[in-house]
Design a protein around this motif. Structure first.
Motif, PDB file in Angstrom:
ATOM      1  N   ALA A 530       0.829  -1.214   0.000  1.00 39.06           N
ATOM      2  CA  ALA A 530       0.000   0.000   0.000  1.00 39.06           C
ATOM      3  C   ALA A 530       0.858   1.256   0.000  1.00 39.06           C
ATOM      4  CB  ALA A 530      -0.930   0.001   1.210  1.00 39.06           C
ATOM      5  N   GLY A 531       1.970   1.234   0.747  1.00 42.98           N
ATOM      6  CA  GLY A 531       2.861   2.386   0.771  1.00 42.98           C
ATOM      7  C   GLY A 531       3.488   2.657  -0.581  1.00 42.98           C
ATOM      8  N   ALA A 532       3.874   1.589  -1.292  1.00 42.91           N
ATOM      9  CA  ALA A 532       4.462   1.770  -2.624  1.00 42.91           C
ATOM     10  C   ALA A 532       3.448   2.391  -3.580  1.00 42.91           C
ATOM     11  CB  ALA A 532       4.959   0.432  -3.153  1.00 42.91           C
ATOM     12  N   ALA A 533       2.191   1.933  -3.534  1.00 45.79           N
ATOM     13  CA  ALA A 533       1.161   2.500  -4.412  1.00 45.79           C
ATOM     14  C   ALA A 533       0.905   3.965  -4.078  1.00 45.79           C
ATOM     15  CB  ALA A 533      -0.128   1.685  -4.288  1.00 45.79           C
ATOM     16  N   ALA A 534       0.848   4.294  -2.784  1.00 45.80           N
ATOM     17  CA  ALA A 534       0.668   5.695  -2.393  1.00 45.80           C
ATOM     18  C   ALA A 534       1.866   6.532  -2.818  1.00 45.80           C
ATOM     19  CB  ALA A 534       0.461   5.792  -0.879  1.00 45.80           C
ATOM     20  N   GLY A 535       3.068   5.949  -2.764  1.00 46.22           N
ATOM     21  CA  GLY A 535       4.256   6.674  -3.204  1.00 46.22           C
ATOM     22  C   GLY A 535       4.238   6.969  -4.689  1.00 46.22           C
ATOM     23  N   LEU A 536       3.723   6.026  -5.487  1.00 47.85           N
ATOM     24  CA  LEU A 536       3.577   6.282  -6.918  1.00 47.85           C
ATOM     25  C   LEU A 536       2.621   7.448  -7.158  1.00 47.85           C
ATOM     26  CD1 LEU A 536       4.027   5.583  -9.889  1.00 47.85           C
ATOM     27  CD2 LEU A 536       2.221   3.853  -9.683  1.00 47.85           C
ATOM     28  N   ALA A 537       1.520   7.476  -6.406  1.00 47.85           N
ATOM     29  CA  ALA A 537       0.590   8.606  -6.513  1.00 47.85           C
ATOM     30  C   ALA A 537       1.280   9.908  -6.140  1.00 47.85           C
ATOM     31  CB  ALA A 537      -0.624   8.374  -5.617  1.00 47.85           C
ATOM     32  N   GLY A 538       2.121   9.885  -5.106  1.00 45.32           N
ATOM     33  CA  GLY A 538       2.852  11.086  -4.708  1.00 45.32           C
ATOM     34  C   GLY A 538       3.827  11.551  -5.766  1.00 45.32           C
ATOM     35  N   GLY A 539       4.523  10.610  -6.418  1.00 45.74           N
ATOM     36  CA  GLY A 539       5.438  10.989  -7.488  1.00 45.74           C
ATOM     37  C   GLY A 539       4.713  11.626  -8.662  1.00 45.74           C
ATOM     38  N   LEU A 540       3.585  11.052  -9.054  1.00 45.38           N
ATOM     39  CA  LEU A 540       2.789  11.649 -10.130  1.00 45.38           C
ATOM     40  C   LEU A 540       2.303  13.040  -9.748  1.00 45.38           C
ATOM     41  CD1 LEU A 540       0.691   8.516 -11.160  1.00 45.38           C
ATOM     42  CD2 LEU A 540       2.478   9.618 -12.516  1.00 45.38           C
ATOM     43  N   TYR A 541       1.949  13.204  -8.477  1.00 41.79           N
ATOM     44  CA  TYR A 541       1.476  14.506  -8.000  1.00 41.79           C
ATOM     45  C   TYR A 541       2.588  15.552  -8.078  1.00 41.79           C
ATOM     46  CZ  TYR A 541      -0.348  18.021  -4.746  1.00 41.79           C
ATOM     47  OH  TYR A 541      -0.770  19.199  -4.173  1.00 41.79           O
ATOM     48  N   ALA A 542       3.802  15.171  -7.690  1.00 46.15           N
ATOM     49  CA  ALA A 542       4.913  16.124  -7.696  1.00 46.15           C
ATOM     50  C   ALA A 542       5.174  16.661  -9.104  1.00 46.15           C
ATOM     51  CB  ALA A 542       6.168  15.454  -7.134  1.00 46.15           C
ATOM     52  N   PHE A 543       5.201  15.774 -10.084  1.00 44.70           N
ATOM     53  CA  PHE A 543       5.477  16.220 -11.455  1.00 44.70           C
ATOM     54  C   PHE A 543       4.287  16.937 -12.081  1.00 44.70           C
ATOM     55  CE2 PHE A 543       8.747  12.869 -11.083  1.00 44.70           C
ATOM     56  CZ  PHE A 543       9.849  13.637 -11.408  1.00 44.70           C
ATOM     57  N   SER A 544       3.087  16.652 -11.608  1.00 44.04           N
ATOM     58  CA  SER A 544       1.921  17.353 -12.158  1.00 44.04           C
ATOM     59  C   SER A 544       1.860  18.795 -11.674  1.00 44.04           C
ATOM     60  CB  SER A 544       0.632  16.625 -11.765  1.00 44.04           C
ATOM     61  OG  SER A 544       0.356  16.784 -10.391  1.00 44.04           O
ATOM     62  N   LYS A 545       2.384  19.068 -10.472  1.00 42.97           N
ATOM     63  CA  LYS A 545       2.347  20.424  -9.912  1.00 42.97           C
ATOM     64  C   LYS A 545       3.645  21.190 -10.133  1.00 42.97           C
ATOM     65  CE  LYS A 545      -1.743  19.580  -8.385  1.00 42.97           C
ATOM     66  NZ  LYS A 545      -2.900  20.122  -9.131  1.00 42.97           N
ATOM     67  N   GLY A 546       4.734  20.487 -10.398  1.00 46.65           N
ATOM     68  CA  GLY A 546       6.016  21.153 -10.606  1.00 46.65           C
ATOM     69  C   GLY A 546       6.726  21.531  -9.324  1.00 46.65           C
ATOM     70  N   SER A 547       6.144  21.209  -8.180  1.00 45.88           N
ATOM     71  CA  SER A 547       6.755  21.535  -6.893  1.00 45.88           C
ATOM     72  C   SER A 547       6.159  20.621  -5.836  1.00 45.88           C
ATOM     73  CB  SER A 547       6.507  23.002  -6.520  1.00 45.88           C
ATOM     74  OG  SER A 547       5.115  23.253  -6.382  1.00 45.88           O
ATOM     75  N   ILE A 548       6.761  20.652  -4.662  1.00 53.42           N
ATOM     76  CA  ILE A 548       6.310  19.818  -3.554  1.00 53.42           C
ATOM     77  C   ILE A 548       6.595  20.543  -2.248  1.00 53.42           C
ATOM     78  CG2 ILE A 548       8.454  18.542  -3.170  1.00 53.42           C
ATOM     79  CD1 ILE A 548       4.921  17.066  -3.353  1.00 53.42           C
ATOM     80  N   SER A 549       5.737  20.341  -1.246  1.00 55.73           N
ATOM     81  CA  SER A 549       5.896  21.012   0.048  1.00 55.73           C
ATOM     82  C   SER A 549       5.532  20.036   1.162  1.00 55.73           C
ATOM     83  CB  SER A 549       4.987  22.253   0.114  1.00 55.73           C
ATOM     84  OG  SER A 549       3.628  21.870   0.197  1.00 55.73           O
ATOM     85  N   PRO A 550       5.861  20.353   2.417  1.00 52.86           N
ATOM     86  CA  PRO A 550       5.523  19.452   3.528  1.00 52.86           C
ATOM     87  C   PRO A 550       4.032  19.200   3.683  1.00 52.86           C
ATOM     88  CG  PRO A 550       7.178  21.040   4.226  1.00 52.86           C
ATOM     89  CD  PRO A 550       6.715  21.477   2.864  1.00 52.86           C
ATOM     90  N   GLU A 551       3.194  20.008   3.047  1.00 53.97           N
ATOM     91  CA  GLU A 551       1.744  19.811   3.148  1.00 53.97           C
ATOM     92  C   GLU A 551       1.329  18.439   2.647  1.00 53.97           C
ATOM     93  OE1 GLU A 551      -2.222  19.559   1.508  1.00 53.97           O
ATOM     94  OE2 GLU A 551      -0.406  19.820   0.282  1.00 53.97           O
ATOM     95  N   THR A 552       2.137  17.832   1.770  1.00 48.01           N
ATOM     96  CA  THR A 552       1.770  16.521   1.232  1.00 48.01           C
ATOM     97  C   THR A 552       1.843  15.418   2.280  1.00 48.01           C
ATOM     98  OG1 THR A 552       4.055  16.240   0.476  1.00 48.01           O
ATOM     99  CG2 THR A 552       2.481  17.082  -1.111  1.00 48.01           C
ATOM    100  N   LEU A 553       2.537  15.656   3.392  1.00 47.37           N
ATOM    101  CA  LEU A 553       2.618  14.675   4.470  1.00 47.37           C
ATOM    102  C   LEU A 553       1.747  15.053   5.666  1.00 47.37           C
ATOM    103  CD1 LEU A 553       5.826  15.125   3.321  1.00 47.37           C
ATOM    104  CD2 LEU A 553       6.120  13.104   4.740  1.00 47.37           C
TER     105      LEU A 553
END
Length: 662
Positions: A530-553
């Motif tokens: 489950a963690g790996a699948a959620a991590g894939l979603a997080g990676g797709l999210y990072a590239f879709s927004k062009g940035s990442i912040s602590p709010e994702t955790l």
């Protein structure tokens, strides 16, 4: 780092402990009797300080000190009345629903109350006057200490003593303690359980309101107090022991004093490296909670909860989709594939569709451990965020191409799940949920403060897809393929021997162990998947927004995932997808249509909880079975063959004639 500074910091810790204890005591009372994990308890604290501000403004000048202190008491009483109304009109209707649906209802209340406060008092911070008679300070070891804080130090033990007298020297208190141990037996003895629950909820809300009102001279009222307070209160209740009032006070003291010591130490050198211990104040309570839950899961002064005789609806077995379900999935997939051409004139539609796909994968990964695994996680955003930061750092720090960074995302999240899951699977129920919350907050604090690696509170920018994915349509296609593949893979795992064994460990762990299934190892492996699948979603999210912040955790992201799963339905495979699409679309649509979008969204969630306690997909599934049953009866009435009686509702493996199928 002198002795006087140390003593003053300890006194500051005592003052903070008293305020925290008032909120945690009310939360502990409510959970101990009603078994509701009341997410809206922090909202009662926030309402208390806002109501106190208004009453002090109206009564403080006319009545002097009497008006000021009377306004604080009246504010607490007003919040208690609000709590009684909430319990009688809403929560009383869902006591027999699963605990997580009750959590969903209280989360919706948080949204409604926040916008109600925004409408009544506005967005500005409101600072109240100083307390009459306690405006000055006293000298302690050559340092000045606020007199009002000395008053707060006394308030905590006084309230603890009054609660002890109420619970041990009155008949009502005896009933409350009995309900904490066995509420079904209390009802069987003829006690009006409904009124007992209302009274307990009102008292808990009153204590939260009093805690907020007493903070008026110390800090300004603001709209972020609810979530900040509820997180700390949950920690205190869990560390002290669910339902234990003395335990809540001991835990509040322990956590507040550890924070005070961290502030007093300041910057210290460890092995030649300067470490700011004051930064630990963001995460120290969650570190304490994690240690306590691992060593003593029921808290410092608590004891294991007696199992409730009614645990909500029976867990329905997951079933493969029939021919009609497969056709519906194929049609949806075809529509999603054609979306770039169907929405050629609406570029925002692709942006929203990408968000929906990412949310669906995230929700399905959470459902994987919540539904079939039976492990409720309050910190699933940790793996989403680890995947996002893993992908971003692979591009920014390691210089890897975007394609390799996307592979790094699930690996980073799986590594975090491997560590966190090893501890989490040793617990169950609300204790497991709270431990996952603690780990998620620890991960959030690390990313928030590690400026040199994660960018701290500013996050990381410049995380863009590869050139061949610069077109939004191309990136949408990649997201559709990867998110769809992840969802289908998780579904396939559920119908593999691993998935069946996982459900066996959920439903009958003793029997599963007796036939040779290592339940704990299975659950640990499920956490990693489950963690790996959620991590894939997080990676797709990072590239879709062009940035990442602590709010994702953050806790908010984890709560969003819970809402998605519960809104769609835990007991269906389509539930998390339906819930993710519904919640994300509602959030986007409502937020763009009104300034008070939280209240509208919360009202919609409350309505859905009351109308569809099994979730949207679960309700649709039940409705389909009802229509199928009516069709079968009509066929019999027309002279057709009588269908074979199906399984009894909620009893798997037993047919309608009482025969047990193998």
């Amino acid at each position: 780092m002198g002795v006087s500074g140390f003593v003053v910091q300890l006194l500051n810790g005592l003052a903070g402990a008293s305020s925290l204890f008032l909120v945690a005591a009310g939360l502990s009372l409510i959970f101990g009797v009603t078994r509701i994990v009341n997410f809206a308890h922090g909202s009662f604290y926030m309402v208390g300080i806002y109501v106190a501000y208004t009453l002090v403004d109206r009564l403080g000048g006319a009545g002097g000190p009497v008006g000021f202190w009377g306004a604080l008491v009246l504010a607490a009483v007003a919040v208690g009345v609000l709590g009684a109304l909430v319990e009688a009109t809403l929560l009383r209707r869902i006591y027999r629903a699963p605990e997580l649906f009750q959590l969903l209802a209280t989360f919706a209340l948080v949204l409604v109350i926040k916008d109600g406060v925004l409408w009544l008092w506005g967005p500005e911070e409101l600072l109240g006057p100083r307390a009459p008679g306690l405006k000055g300070s006293v000298e302690i070891l050559g340092r000045q200490f606020p007199a009002y804080d000395l008053f707060l130090i006394v308030v905590g033990p006084v309230v603890l003593g009054l609660l002890w007298l109420l619970l041990t020297r009155t008949r009502w208190g005896t009933l409350v303690r009995a309900a904490t141990q066995d509420r079904e037996m209390v009802s069987a003895l003829g006690v009006n359980q409904a009124w007992l629950f209302t009274a307990v909820f009102a008292l808990g809300a009153l204590l939260a309101g009093l805690g907020g009102a007493l903070q008026l001279p110390r800090e300004p009222a603001n709209l972020e107090m609810d979530l900040a307070t509820i997180g700390a209160a949950f920690v205190v209740v869990v560390v002290g022991g669910m339902g234990s009032i003395p335990g809540a006070y001991v835990a509040a003291l322990l956590i507040a004093e550890i924070k005070a010591v961290c502030i007093w130490l300041g910057v210290v050198e460890i092995g030649g490296v300067a470490v700011s211990s004051s930064k630990l104040t963001l995460v120290v309570e969650f570190l304490v909670m994690a240690v306590v839950l691992v060593v003593r899961p029921w808290g410092l002064l608590g004891r294991p909860q007696a199992p409730a005789r009614y645990l909500g609806g029976a867990e329905a077995p997951l079933r493969r989709a029939g021919r009609g379900g497969g056709l519906a999935v194929a049609l949806i997939a075809a529509a999603l594939a054609a979306l770039p051409w169907l929405a050629a004139g609406a570029p925002y539609a692709l942006v929203l569709a990408i968000d929906l796909l990412i949310a669906a994968l995230f929700a399905v990964s959470l459902h994987f451990i919540m539904g079939p695994g039976g492990m409720h996680s309050f910190g699933h955003a940790a793996y989403f965020g680890l995947g996002a930061y893993g992908a971003a750092l692979a591009v920014r720090a390691a210089g890897l191409p975007m394609e390799a960074a996307l592979l790094a995302a699930p690996l980073a999240a799986a590594a975090g799940a491997l560590v966190f899951g090893w501890f989490a699977v040793r617990l169950s129920g609300v204790y497991l949920a709270m431990l996952t919350l603690a780990f998620a907050q620890i991960a959030w604090a690390v990313t928030y403060q590690w400026d040199s690696l994660t960018g701290g509170s500013n996050g990381l920018t410049g995380v863009w897809p590869a050139d061949w994915l610069a077109d939004r349509r191309a990136y949408y296609g990649l997201t559709l393929v990867l998110a769809g593949a992840g969802i289908l893979l998780l579904r396939r795992v559920l119908f593999s021997p691993f998935g069946y064994a996982l459900r066996a460990g959920r439903d009958a762990p003793v029997r599963a162990d007796a036939i040779g299934i290592d339940v704990r190892q299975l659950q640990w492996a499920a956490f990693v998947v489950a963690g790996a699948a959620a991590g894939l979603a997080g990676g797709l999210y990072a590239f879709s927004k062009g940035s990442i912040s602590p709010e994702t955790l953050s806790v908010g992201r984890s709560v969003d995932g819970l809402v998605m799963v519960l809104l769609g339905g835990v007991q269906t495979l389509a539930g998390p997808v339906v819930g993710a699409v519904t919640f994300t679309w509602l959030h986007d649509t409502v937020a763009r249509s009104t300034d008070y979008w939280r209240a509208l969204l919360g009202g919609i969630i409350l309505l859905l909880v009351l109308l569809f306690p099994q979730g949207i997909a679960g309700a649709a599934q039940q409705l389909g079975r009802w229509f199928a049953g009516r069709g079968g009866r009509h066929a019999v009435a027309a002279g057709g063959a009588r269908p074979h009686p199906g399984p009894l509702p909620g009893v798997e493996g037993v047919d309608g004639l009482g025969r047990t199928g193998l």
